[in-house]
Design a protein around this motif. Structure first.
Motif, PDB file in Angstrom:
ATOM      1  N   GLY A   8       0.780  -1.230   0.000  1.00 36.34           N
ATOM      2  CA  GLY A   8       0.000   0.000   0.000  1.00 36.34           C
ATOM      3  C   GLY A   8       0.808   1.275   0.000  1.00 36.34           C
ATOM      4  O   GLY A   8       0.249   2.368  -0.086  1.00 36.34           O
ATOM      5  N   GLY A   9       2.124   1.146   0.106  1.00 35.45           N
ATOM      6  CA  GLY A   9       2.947   2.347   0.057  1.00 35.45           C
ATOM      7  C   GLY A   9       2.965   2.952  -1.329  1.00 35.45           C
ATOM      8  O   GLY A   9       2.455   2.375  -2.290  1.00 35.45           O
ATOM      9  N   GLY A  10       3.532   4.142  -1.418  1.00 36.54           N
ATOM     10  CA  GLY A  10       3.621   4.813  -2.702  1.00 36.54           C
ATOM     11  C   GLY A  10       3.957   6.268  -2.522  1.00 36.54           C
ATOM     12  O   GLY A  10       4.393   6.691  -1.451  1.00 36.54           O
ATOM     13  N   SER A  11       3.771   7.023  -3.580  1.00 36.08           N
ATOM     14  CA  SER A  11       4.057   8.458  -3.570  1.00 36.08           C
ATOM     15  C   SER A  11       2.755   9.232  -3.570  1.00 36.08           C
ATOM     16  O   SER A  11       1.828   8.898  -4.323  1.00 36.08           O
ATOM     17  N   VAL A  12       2.702  10.264  -2.760  1.00 38.03           N
ATOM     18  CA  VAL A  12       1.493  11.065  -2.639  1.00 38.03           C
ATOM     19  C   VAL A  12       1.895  12.496  -2.329  1.00 38.03           C
ATOM     20  O   VAL A  12       2.969  12.743  -1.756  1.00 38.03           O
ATOM     21  N   GLN A  13       1.048  13.424  -2.691  1.00 38.47           N
ATOM     22  CA  GLN A  13       1.317  14.820  -2.368  1.00 38.47           C
ATOM     23  C   GLN A  13       0.869  15.120  -0.944  1.00 38.47           C
ATOM     24  O   GLN A  13      -0.001  14.452  -0.386  1.00 38.47           O
ATOM     25  N   ALA A  14       1.480  16.152  -0.389  1.00 42.23           N
ATOM     26  CA  ALA A  14       1.117  16.579   0.961  1.00 42.23           C
ATOM     27  C   ALA A  14      -0.383  16.843   1.045  1.00 42.23           C
ATOM     28  O   ALA A  14      -0.979  17.409   0.129  1.00 42.23           O
ATOM     29  N   GLY A  15      -0.965  16.398   2.150  1.00 42.58           N
ATOM     30  CA  GLY A  15      -2.398  16.519   2.336  1.00 42.58           C
ATOM     31  C   GLY A  15      -3.175  15.300   1.881  1.00 42.58           C
ATOM     32  O   GLY A  15      -4.371  15.179   2.187  1.00 42.58           O
ATOM     33  N   GLY A  16      -2.510  14.418   1.151  1.00 46.00           N
ATOM     34  CA  GLY A  16      -3.163  13.224   0.645  1.00 46.00           C
ATOM     35  C   GLY A  16      -3.253  12.114   1.679  1.00 46.00           C
ATOM     36  O   GLY A  16      -2.866  12.280   2.834  1.00 46.00           O
ATOM     37  N   SER A  17      -3.757  10.976   1.214  1.00 45.49           N
ATOM     38  CA  SER A  17      -3.974   9.827   2.087  1.00 45.49           C
ATOM     39  C   SER A  17      -3.436   8.552   1.449  1.00 45.49           C
ATOM     40  O   SER A  17      -3.361   8.441   0.218  1.00 45.49           O
ATOM     41  N   LEU A  18      -3.086   7.614   2.300  1.00 43.69           N
ATOM     42  CA  LEU A  18      -2.711   6.263   1.885  1.00 43.69           C
ATOM     43  C   LEU A  18      -3.223   5.284   2.926  1.00 43.69           C
ATOM     44  O   LEU A  18      -3.347   5.636   4.111  1.00 43.69           O
ATOM     45  N   ARG A  19      -3.502   4.062   2.488  1.00 41.86           N
ATOM     46  CA  ARG A  19      -3.831   3.005   3.423  1.00 41.86           C
ATOM     47  C   ARG A  19      -2.833   1.870   3.255  1.00 41.86           C
ATOM     48  O   ARG A  19      -2.754   1.276   2.177  1.00 41.86           O
ATOM     49  N   LEU A  20      -2.117   1.587   4.296  1.00 37.50           N
ATOM     50  CA  LEU A  20      -1.171   0.489   4.300  1.00 37.50           C
ATOM     51  C   LEU A  20      -1.834  -0.771   4.832  1.00 37.50           C
ATOM     52  O   LEU A  20      -2.711  -0.700   5.701  1.00 37.50           O
ATOM     53  N   SER A  21      -1.390  -1.892   4.315  1.00 37.20           N
ATOM     54  CA  SER A  21      -1.891  -3.185   4.777  1.00 37.20           C
ATOM     55  C   SER A  21      -0.737  -4.034   5.279  1.00 37.20           C
ATOM     56  O   SER A  21       0.366  -3.976   4.725  1.00 37.20           O
ATOM     57  N   CYS A  22      -1.016  -4.826   6.301  1.00 37.20           N
ATOM     58  CA  CYS A  22      -0.044  -5.776   6.853  1.00 37.20           C
ATOM     59  C   CYS A  22      -0.750  -7.123   6.919  1.00 37.20           C
ATOM     60  O   CYS A  22      -1.623  -7.332   7.781  1.00 37.20           O
ATOM     61  N   ALA A  23      -0.402  -7.996   5.992  1.00 31.55           N
ATOM     62  CA  ALA A  23      -1.028  -9.308   5.932  1.00 31.55           C
ATOM     63  C   ALA A  23      -0.174 -10.317   6.691  1.00 31.55           C
ATOM     64  O   ALA A  23       1.016 -10.485   6.374  1.00 31.55           O
ATOM     65  N   ALA A  24      -0.772 -10.966   7.673  1.00 28.82           N
ATOM     66  CA  ALA A  24      -0.064 -11.981   8.445  1.00 28.82           C
ATOM     67  C   ALA A  24      -0.413 -13.365   7.910  1.00 28.82           C
ATOM     68  O   ALA A  24      -1.556 -13.625   7.532  1.00 28.82           O
ATOM     69  N   SER A  25       0.589 -14.241   7.884  1.00 30.81           N
ATOM     70  CA  SER A  25       0.339 -15.605   7.388  1.00 30.81           C
ATOM     71  C   SER A  25      -0.648 -16.328   8.309  1.00 30.81           C
ATOM     72  O   SER A  25      -1.399 -17.198   7.862  1.00 30.81           O
ATOM     73  N   GLU A  26      -0.641 -15.951   9.578  1.00 41.37           N
ATOM     74  CA  GLU A  26      -1.590 -16.488  10.535  1.00 41.37           C
ATOM     75  C   GLU A  26      -1.571 -15.623  11.786  1.00 41.37           C
ATOM     76  O   GLU A  26      -0.607 -14.890  12.031  1.00 41.37           O
ATOM     77  N   LEU A  27      -2.650 -15.676  12.519  1.00 43.00           N
ATOM     78  CA  LEU A  27      -2.703 -15.006  13.820  1.00 43.00           C
ATOM     79  C   LEU A  27      -2.630 -16.094  14.885  1.00 43.00           C
ATOM     80  O   LEU A  27      -3.457 -17.001  14.903  1.00 43.00           O
ATOM     81  N   THR A  28      -1.613 -15.988  15.720  1.00 44.53           N
ATOM     82  CA  THR A  28      -1.375 -17.024  16.721  1.00 44.53           C
ATOM     83  C   THR A  28      -1.214 -16.378  18.096  1.00 44.53           C
ATOM     84  O   THR A  28      -1.381 -15.163  18.250  1.00 44.53           O
ATOM     85  N   ASP A  29      -0.802 -17.184  19.068  1.00 44.52           N
ATOM     86  CA  ASP A  29      -0.536 -16.614  20.383  1.00 44.52           C
ATOM     87  C   ASP A  29       0.773 -15.828  20.386  1.00 44.52           C
ATOM     88  O   ASP A  29       1.149 -15.260  21.408  1.00 44.52           O
ATOM     89  N   SER A  30       1.448 -15.773  19.244  1.00 51.08           N
ATOM     90  CA  SER A  30       2.638 -14.929  19.105  1.00 51.08           C
ATOM     91  C   SER A  30       2.327 -13.600  18.448  1.00 51.08           C
ATOM     92  O   SER A  30       3.212 -12.777  18.254  1.00 51.08           O
ATOM     93  N   THR A  31       1.069 -13.418  18.065  1.00 47.66           N
ATOM     94  CA  THR A  31       0.655 -12.166  17.411  1.00 47.66           C
ATOM     95  C   THR A  31      -0.474 -11.543  18.218  1.00 47.66           C
ATOM     96  O   THR A  31      -1.548 -11.267  17.694  1.00 47.66           O
ATOM     97  N   ILE A  32      -0.204 -11.351  19.508  1.00 47.24           N
ATOM     98  CA  ILE A  32      -1.208 -10.765  20.386  1.00 47.24           C
ATOM     99  C   ILE A  32      -1.492  -9.322  19.977  1.00 47.24           C
ATOM    100  O   ILE A  32      -2.617  -8.849  20.084  1.00 47.24           O
ATOM    101  N   TYR A  33      -0.471  -8.640  19.511  1.00 45.79           N
ATOM    102  CA  TYR A  33      -0.643  -7.281  19.032  1.00 45.79           C
ATOM    103  C   TYR A  33       0.220  -7.090  17.791  1.00 45.79           C
ATOM    104  O   TYR A  33       1.237  -7.763  17.613  1.00 45.79           O
ATOM    105  N   ILE A  34      -0.201  -6.193  16.947  1.00 40.96           N
ATOM    106  CA  ILE A  34       0.540  -5.814  15.740  1.00 40.96           C
ATOM    107  C   ILE A  34       0.656  -4.300  15.723  1.00 40.96           C
ATOM    108  O   ILE A  34      -0.328  -3.598  16.016  1.00 40.96           O
ATOM    109  N   SER A  35       1.833  -3.829  15.397  1.00 38.69           N
ATOM    110  CA  SER A  35       2.102  -2.392  15.370  1.00 38.69           C
ATOM    111  C   SER A  35       2.682  -1.966  14.038  1.00 38.69           C
ATOM    112  O   SER A  35       3.223  -2.782  13.286  1.00 38.69           O
TER     113      SER A  35
END
Length: 125
Positions: A8-35
Motif C-alpha cells: 500500500g505504500g507509494g508516492s502522494v502529495q502533501a495533504g493526501g492519504s494512503l492506506r497500508l496493509s499488513c497481511a499476516a500468514s496467521e494469527l497465533t498466540d505470538s501475534t497478540i498485538y501488531i504495530s
C-alpha cells in the motif's frame, strides 16, 4: 513462523492519504498485538500505532494521533494503517511487527518477534 507482508505504500502529495496493509500468514498466540513503525533515512525507527488483534484496542504515538488510524480484519489476518493529511516528514519506510508481550513501552522493539520487509511512503510538498 509468522510472516508479515506490508503493501500500500507509494508516492502522494502533501495533504493526501494512503492506506497500508499488513497481511499476516496467521494469527497465533505470538501475534497478540501488531504495530506499525517507520524509519526515515538517518533517523531512528519510531513506533506509530498498535492494535491488539483480539480485542481491537489501539494505542497511538502522539505524533500521529488524529491523523493515522490502525484497524484490523481478523478474517483476512490483516492490519491496516489509514494515513490522512500526510506531510513530507511522514516520508519513510513503514514496517509492521507482531509480538506477544510488551517489553517496557508499547513500541519497544524487544516486544516484537516478527517483522515485515517494509513498504515505502513518499510524501512530496
Amino acid at each position: 513462523q509468522v510472516q508479515l507482508v506490508e503493501s500500500g505504500g507509494g508516492s502522494v502529495q502533501a495533504g493526501g492519504s494512503l492506506r497500508l496493509s499488513c497481511a499476516a500468514s496467521e494469527l497465533t498466540d505470538s501475534t497478540i498485538y501488531i504495530s506499525w513503525f517507520r524509519q526515515a533515512p538517518g533517523k531512528e525507527r519510531e513506533g506509530l500505532a498498535l492494535i491488539y488483534t483480539h480485542s481491537g484496542v489501539t494505542y497511538y504515538d502522539d505524533s500521529v494521533q488524529g491523523r493515522f488510524t490502525i484497524s484490523r480484519d481478523n478474517a483476512k489476518n490483516t492490519v491496516y494503517l489509514q494515513m490522512n493529511s500526510l506531510k513530507p516528514e511522514d516520508t519513510a519506510m513503514y514496517y509492521c511487527a507482531a509480538g506477544r508481550a510488551i517489553f517496557g513501552s508499547f513500541f519497544d522493539p524487544r516486544g516484537y518477534t516478527y517483522w515485515g520487509q517494509g513498504t515505502q511512503v513518499t510524501v512530496s510538498s
